[in-house]
Design an enzyme around this catalytic site. Structure first.
Site, short mmCIF file in Angstrom:
data_model
loop_
_atom_site.label_atom_id
_atom_site.label_comp_id
_atom_site.label_asym_id
_atom_site.label_seq_id
_atom_site.Cartn_x
_atom_site.Cartn_y
_atom_site.Cartn_z
N GLY A 71 0.80 -1.21 0.00
CA GLY A 71 0.00 0.00 0.00
C GLY A 71 0.84 1.26 0.00
O GLY A 71 0.49 2.26 -0.65
N THR A 72 1.94 1.24 0.72
CA THR A 72 2.81 2.42 0.78
C THR A 72 3.36 2.77 -0.60
O THR A 72 3.38 3.94 -0.99
CB THR A 72 3.97 2.18 1.77
OG1 THR A 72 3.44 2.06 3.09
CG2 THR A 72 4.98 3.32 1.73
N GLN A 178 -7.89 -0.02 3.79
CA GLN A 178 -8.78 -0.57 4.81
C GLN A 178 -10.18 -0.86 4.29
O GLN A 178 -10.92 -1.62 4.91
CB GLN A 178 -8.87 0.38 6.01
CG GLN A 178 -7.60 0.48 6.81
CD GLN A 178 -7.22 -0.82 7.49
OE1 GLN A 178 -8.03 -1.72 7.67
NE2 GLN A 178 -5.95 -0.95 7.86
N SER A 198 -3.87 -3.12 -0.59
CA SER A 198 -2.74 -3.88 -0.06
C SER A 198 -3.19 -5.31 0.22
O SER A 198 -4.22 -5.53 0.86
CB SER A 198 -2.22 -3.23 1.22
OG SER A 198 -1.13 -3.94 1.74
N GLY A 199 -2.39 -6.27 -0.23
CA GLY A 199 -2.77 -7.67 -0.12
C GLY A 199 -2.94 -8.17 1.30
O GLY A 199 -3.86 -8.93 1.60
N HIS A 200 -2.04 -7.77 2.19
CA HIS A 200 -2.06 -8.38 3.52
C HIS A 200 -3.23 -7.91 4.38
O HIS A 200 -3.43 -8.42 5.48
CB HIS A 200 -0.73 -8.17 4.24
CG HIS A 200 -0.49 -6.79 4.77
ND1 HIS A 200 -0.62 -6.50 6.10
CD2 HIS A 200 -0.12 -5.64 4.16
CE1 HIS A 200 -0.33 -5.21 6.29
NE2 HIS A 200 -0.02 -4.68 5.13
N CYS A 324 1.90 5.36 21.05
CA CYS A 324 3.03 5.61 21.95
C CYS A 324 4.20 4.70 21.58
O CYS A 324 4.04 3.52 21.35
CB CYS A 324 2.63 5.35 23.39
SG CYS A 324 1.34 6.45 24.00
#
EC number: 2.8.1.7
Length: 400
Positions: A71-72, A178, A198-200, A324
């Site tokens: 995706g990135t 998503q 994105s595949g995963h 965080c």
């Protein structure tokens, strides 16, 4: 102890049928799909089949699908392509709640002379379309907005956004990482110019994705080299990954309607029961326009990381709404953009389901969560002292 995996917005289990489809391309069919010989031709056919499967899931033509590594890469490729195609335009519009794959590219582009408008969201995580309208100018090259937020599940009115964008002549890119498999899509009737998946996130392996590029949209590739992907993405194709993505897309199309119903029912049961059993907690995000599999709940006066560690002892995997990391106590940029109070920000937990999630797994989470929250609050020096909690947070941030 079996694992209860409720972190599917982070990644998903590879479907057994996807594994089966991939295996021959790791062992027996290892040729290069660009080769002229028959052995390579078999790989080329497998890639074409996968392209058709992904196109079917998106309601697109197979010629509009470009395979990527993730995706990135898809987000980077879409943003760069839109700007390279319109060098005279120097303005980009995005939102404050995008994935870092979009936000960090935009921040880098600001150092290169581009102007970026970051649209705000309200307390439910929704956009103000009037703000979008006011931000669009003749100099706007690109509007890049996610379909659904990965932390809260809030779904944006993408087609209404796209209509306004197209009226002003800008390119419209959507990060749908998503949304795919959770919301039915039809690119043939959509205003979207480019869309990332994105595949995963849909039960395919990691390391494979795709970018939809509408026919007629000017596209300049991010990766330069060979002729692969019709010259739109250089590099020898990851055939096992592509085959896996194709099979996963086929399965998503088969299961999407039943999965939406099941995930919505289980999510609502989990959410409503926890809200009823645990005081001082609330849902973060839009409770009507959202993904069927996602709930983000803020538990006041305790840290999300402490909740996650406690859940982990029971074999339950979830995610903190607080980003965080070591040396930083700042919560997620998404929840901060929504203007939520610190008492909620730091104790926010995301549960994200999938079609494999069971009633028994949800029962187990419902069983252990009240005890976890009660115990952690008992250990907290502030308990329900909101003023003391806020003062402690301010002192911590002041000394960073």
């Amino acid at each position: 102890m079996s694992v209860i995996y409720l972190d599917n917005n982070a990644t998903t289990k590879v479907d057994p049928d996807v594994v089966e489809a991939i295996m021959p391309y790791l062992t027996d069919y290892y040729g290069n799909p660009s080769s002229m010989h028959t052995f390579g031709g078999q790989l080329g056919k497998a890639v074409r089949t996968a392209r058709e499967q992904v196109a079917a899931l998106l309601g697109a033509d197979e010629s509009e699908i470009v395979f990527t590594s993730c995706g990135t890469e898809g987000d980077n490729a879409a943003i760069r392509a839109a700007l390279l195609a319109q060098p005279e335009k120097r303005h980009i519009i995005t939102t404050q709640v995008e994935h870092p794959a979009v936000l960090n590219v935009c921040k880098q582009l600001e150092t290169q002379g581009y102007t970026v408008t970051y649209l705000s969201v309200n307390s439910h995580g929704q956009l103000d379309l009037d703000e979008l309208e006011a931000s669009l100018t003749g100099n706007t090259a690109l509007v890049t907005i996610m379909y659904a937020n990965n932390e809260t599940g809030t779904v944006f009115p993408i087609e209404e956004i796209g209509k306004r964008v197209k009226e002003r002549g800008a390119i419209f890119h959507v990060d749908a990482v998503q949304a795919v498999g959770k919301i039915p899509l039809n690119m043939k009737t959509s205003t979207i110019d480019m869309l990332t998946i994105s595949g995963h996130k849909i039960h395919a392996p990691k390391g494979i994705g795709a970018l939809y590029v509408r026919r007629g949209v000017r596209f300049r590739p991010l990766l330069i080299g060979g002729h692969q992907e019709r010259g739109r993405r250089a590099g020898t194709e990851n055939v096992p990954g592509i085959v896996g993505l194709g099979k996963a897309a086929e399965l998503e199309l088969i299961h999407i309607e039943t999965a939406i119903k099941k995930e919505t029912r289980l999510r609502d049961r989990l959410e409503q029961t926890l809200l009823a059993k645990i005081p001082d907690c609330e849902v973060n995000g839009d409770i009507t326009q959202r993904l069927p599999n996602t709930t983000n709940i803020g538990f006041k006066y305790i840290e999300g990381e402490a909740i996650l560690l406690s859940l982990n002892k029971y074999g339950i995997c979830a995610s903190s709404g607080s980003a965080c990391t070591s040396g930083s106590l700042e919560p997620s940029h998404v929840l901060r953009a929504m203007g939520l109070p610190y008492t909620t920000l730091h104790g926010s937990i995301r549960f994200s389901l999938c079609r494999y999630t069971t009633e028994a797994q949800i029962d187990r989470v419902i069983e252990v969560m009240p005890e976890i929250v009660e115990r952690l609050r008992a250990l907290s020096p502030f308990k329900n002292d909101e003023a003391g909690w806020l003062q402690a947070q301010e002192q911590t941030l002041a000394h960073r």
